[in-house]
Design a protein around this motif. Structure first.
Motif, short mmCIF file in Angstrom:
data_model
loop_
_atom_site.label_atom_id
_atom_site.label_comp_id
_atom_site.label_asym_id
_atom_site.label_seq_id
_atom_site.Cartn_x
_atom_site.Cartn_y
_atom_site.Cartn_z
N ALA A 108 62.85 37.62 30.02
CA ALA A 108 61.73 36.68 30.16
C ALA A 108 60.73 37.15 31.21
O ALA A 108 59.57 36.80 31.15
CB ALA A 108 62.26 35.30 30.52
N ALA A 109 61.16 37.94 32.18
CA ALA A 109 60.27 38.37 33.26
C ALA A 109 59.11 39.22 32.75
O ALA A 109 58.04 39.21 33.33
CB ALA A 109 61.06 39.14 34.32
N GLY A 110 59.30 39.96 31.66
CA GLY A 110 58.25 40.82 31.15
C GLY A 110 57.26 40.12 30.24
O GLY A 110 56.29 40.70 29.82
N LYS A 111 57.50 38.86 29.94
CA LYS A 111 56.64 38.12 29.03
C LYS A 111 55.30 37.82 29.70
O LYS A 111 55.23 37.35 30.82
CB LYS A 111 57.31 36.82 28.62
N ALA A 112 54.22 38.09 28.99
CA ALA A 112 52.88 37.87 29.53
C ALA A 112 52.54 36.39 29.50
O ALA A 112 52.78 35.70 28.52
CB ALA A 112 51.85 38.66 28.73
N ALA A 113 51.98 35.92 30.61
CA ALA A 113 51.51 34.53 30.70
C ALA A 113 50.00 34.52 30.43
O ALA A 113 49.33 35.54 30.59
CB ALA A 113 51.82 33.97 32.08
N LYS A 114 49.49 33.36 30.08
CA LYS A 114 48.05 33.24 29.81
C LYS A 114 47.37 32.56 30.99
O LYS A 114 47.89 31.59 31.55
CB LYS A 114 47.80 32.46 28.53
N PHE A 115 46.19 33.08 31.32
CA PHE A 115 45.40 32.56 32.43
C PHE A 115 43.95 32.41 31.97
O PHE A 115 43.43 33.24 31.25
CB PHE A 115 45.45 33.52 33.62
N LYS A 116 43.33 31.34 32.43
CA LYS A 116 41.91 31.12 32.17
C LYS A 116 41.18 31.48 33.47
O LYS A 116 41.45 30.91 34.52
CB LYS A 116 41.64 29.67 31.81
N VAL A 117 40.25 32.43 33.37
CA VAL A 117 39.48 32.86 34.53
C VAL A 117 38.03 32.46 34.29
O VAL A 117 37.42 32.84 33.29
CB VAL A 117 39.58 34.38 34.74
N THR A 118 37.48 31.70 35.23
CA THR A 118 36.10 31.22 35.12
C THR A 118 35.27 31.82 36.24
O THR A 118 35.67 31.79 37.40
CB THR A 118 36.05 29.68 35.23
N TYR A 119 34.14 32.39 35.87
CA TYR A 119 33.15 32.88 36.85
C TYR A 119 32.31 31.66 37.19
O TYR A 119 31.39 31.29 36.48
CB TYR A 119 32.35 34.01 36.22
N VAL A 120 32.67 30.97 38.26
CA VAL A 120 32.10 29.67 38.59
C VAL A 120 30.66 29.78 39.05
O VAL A 120 29.77 29.11 38.52
CB VAL A 120 32.96 28.97 39.68
N SER A 126 49.52 27.16 39.71
CA SER A 126 48.66 26.32 38.87
C SER A 126 47.25 26.91 38.83
O SER A 126 46.93 27.65 37.92
CB SER A 126 48.64 24.89 39.39
N SER A 127 46.41 26.61 39.81
CA SER A 127 45.06 27.18 39.81
C SER A 127 44.62 27.47 41.24
O SER A 127 45.06 26.81 42.18
CB SER A 127 44.06 26.25 39.12
N ILE A 128 43.75 28.48 41.36
CA ILE A 128 43.20 28.85 42.66
C ILE A 128 41.74 29.25 42.48
O ILE A 128 41.32 29.64 41.40
CB ILE A 128 43.96 30.02 43.33
N ASN A 129 40.98 29.14 43.56
CA ASN A 129 39.63 29.69 43.61
C ASN A 129 39.66 30.93 44.48
O ASN A 129 40.27 30.92 45.54
CB ASN A 129 38.65 28.67 44.21
N ARG A 132 27.70 35.10 47.74
CA ARG A 132 29.04 34.52 47.61
C ARG A 132 29.30 34.24 46.13
O ARG A 132 28.56 33.52 45.48
CB ARG A 132 29.15 33.22 48.40
N PHE A 133 30.37 34.84 45.62
CA PHE A 133 30.79 34.66 44.23
C PHE A 133 32.11 33.88 44.22
O PHE A 133 33.00 34.17 45.02
CB PHE A 133 31.03 36.02 43.56
N VAL A 134 32.23 32.93 43.31
CA VAL A 134 33.45 32.14 43.20
C VAL A 134 34.02 32.27 41.79
O VAL A 134 33.29 32.11 40.81
CB VAL A 134 33.19 30.65 43.53
N PHE A 135 35.31 32.57 41.73
CA PHE A 135 36.05 32.64 40.47
C PHE A 135 37.19 31.64 40.55
O PHE A 135 37.79 31.45 41.61
CB PHE A 135 36.66 34.03 40.26
N LYS A 136 37.51 31.01 39.43
CA LYS A 136 38.64 30.09 39.35
C LYS A 136 39.65 30.66 38.37
O LYS A 136 39.29 31.04 37.25
CB LYS A 136 38.20 28.70 38.90
N ILE A 137 40.92 30.72 38.78
CA ILE A 137 41.99 31.22 37.93
C ILE A 137 42.97 30.08 37.71
O ILE A 137 43.49 29.50 38.66
CB ILE A 137 42.71 32.42 38.58
N GLU A 138 43.22 29.77 36.43
CA GLU A 138 44.14 28.68 36.07
C GLU A 138 45.24 29.22 35.17
O GLU A 138 44.97 29.93 34.20
CB GLU A 138 43.40 27.59 35.30
#
Length: 138
Positions: A25-37, A105-108, A130-136
């Motif tokens: 299970a450790a090698g399984k890819a997870a899905k993430f939503k990345v937003t260029y805020v 969960s999510s971070i900026n 200043r650039f902000v990205f959000k990763i969920e």
């Protein structure tokens, strides 16, 4: 005797299956939503008035406010870039690699880009973006 050997064999197989499951299970890819805020010019000491700027996720350029879904196991690379556009353009960039294993969960993530004027009477002055990205995690 045969029943006991079969029981022991089944117990060994069960123990092997249960211990190997986390490794698989450790090698399984997870899905993430990345937003260029957003991108914001926060300081400009006479560097210029005409700008181009961009945000990238794993090398793919995104429009400000847009998102991309990434399937990954190790890390995501974010890049922010700003360019003062005149006869002799100056540019700056910043990159960060985010390890996904630490993301619950999510971070900026904020990237700061400095562009330095390289010619003329304002040579050496800087502009800061200043650039902000959000990763969920999905």
């Amino acid at each position: 005797m045969i029943k006991q050997a079969v029981k022991v064999s089944l117990l060994f197989m069960l123990a092997f299956i249960l211990s190997a499951q986390p490794l698989l299970a450790a090698g399984k890819a997870a899905k993430f939503k990345v937003t260029y805020v957003s991108a914001e010019l926060v300081e400009n000491e006479h560097v210029g008035n005409e700008w181009w700027w961009g945000g990238y996720v794993n090398g793919k350029e995104l429009e400000e406010g847009s998102s991309v879904t990434v399937s990954a196991t190790g890390s995501i690379k974010l890049r922010a870039e700003a360019q003062e556009q005149d006869k002799y353009p100056e540019d700056g960039f910043d990159t960060v690699t985010v390890k996904l294993s630490s993301l619950k969960s999510s971070i900026n993530k904020t990237l700061n880009v400095t562009v330095t004027e390289n010619r003329g009477r304002y040579s050496g002055n800087t502009a800061t973006w200043r650039f902000v990205f959000k990763i969920e995690k999905l």
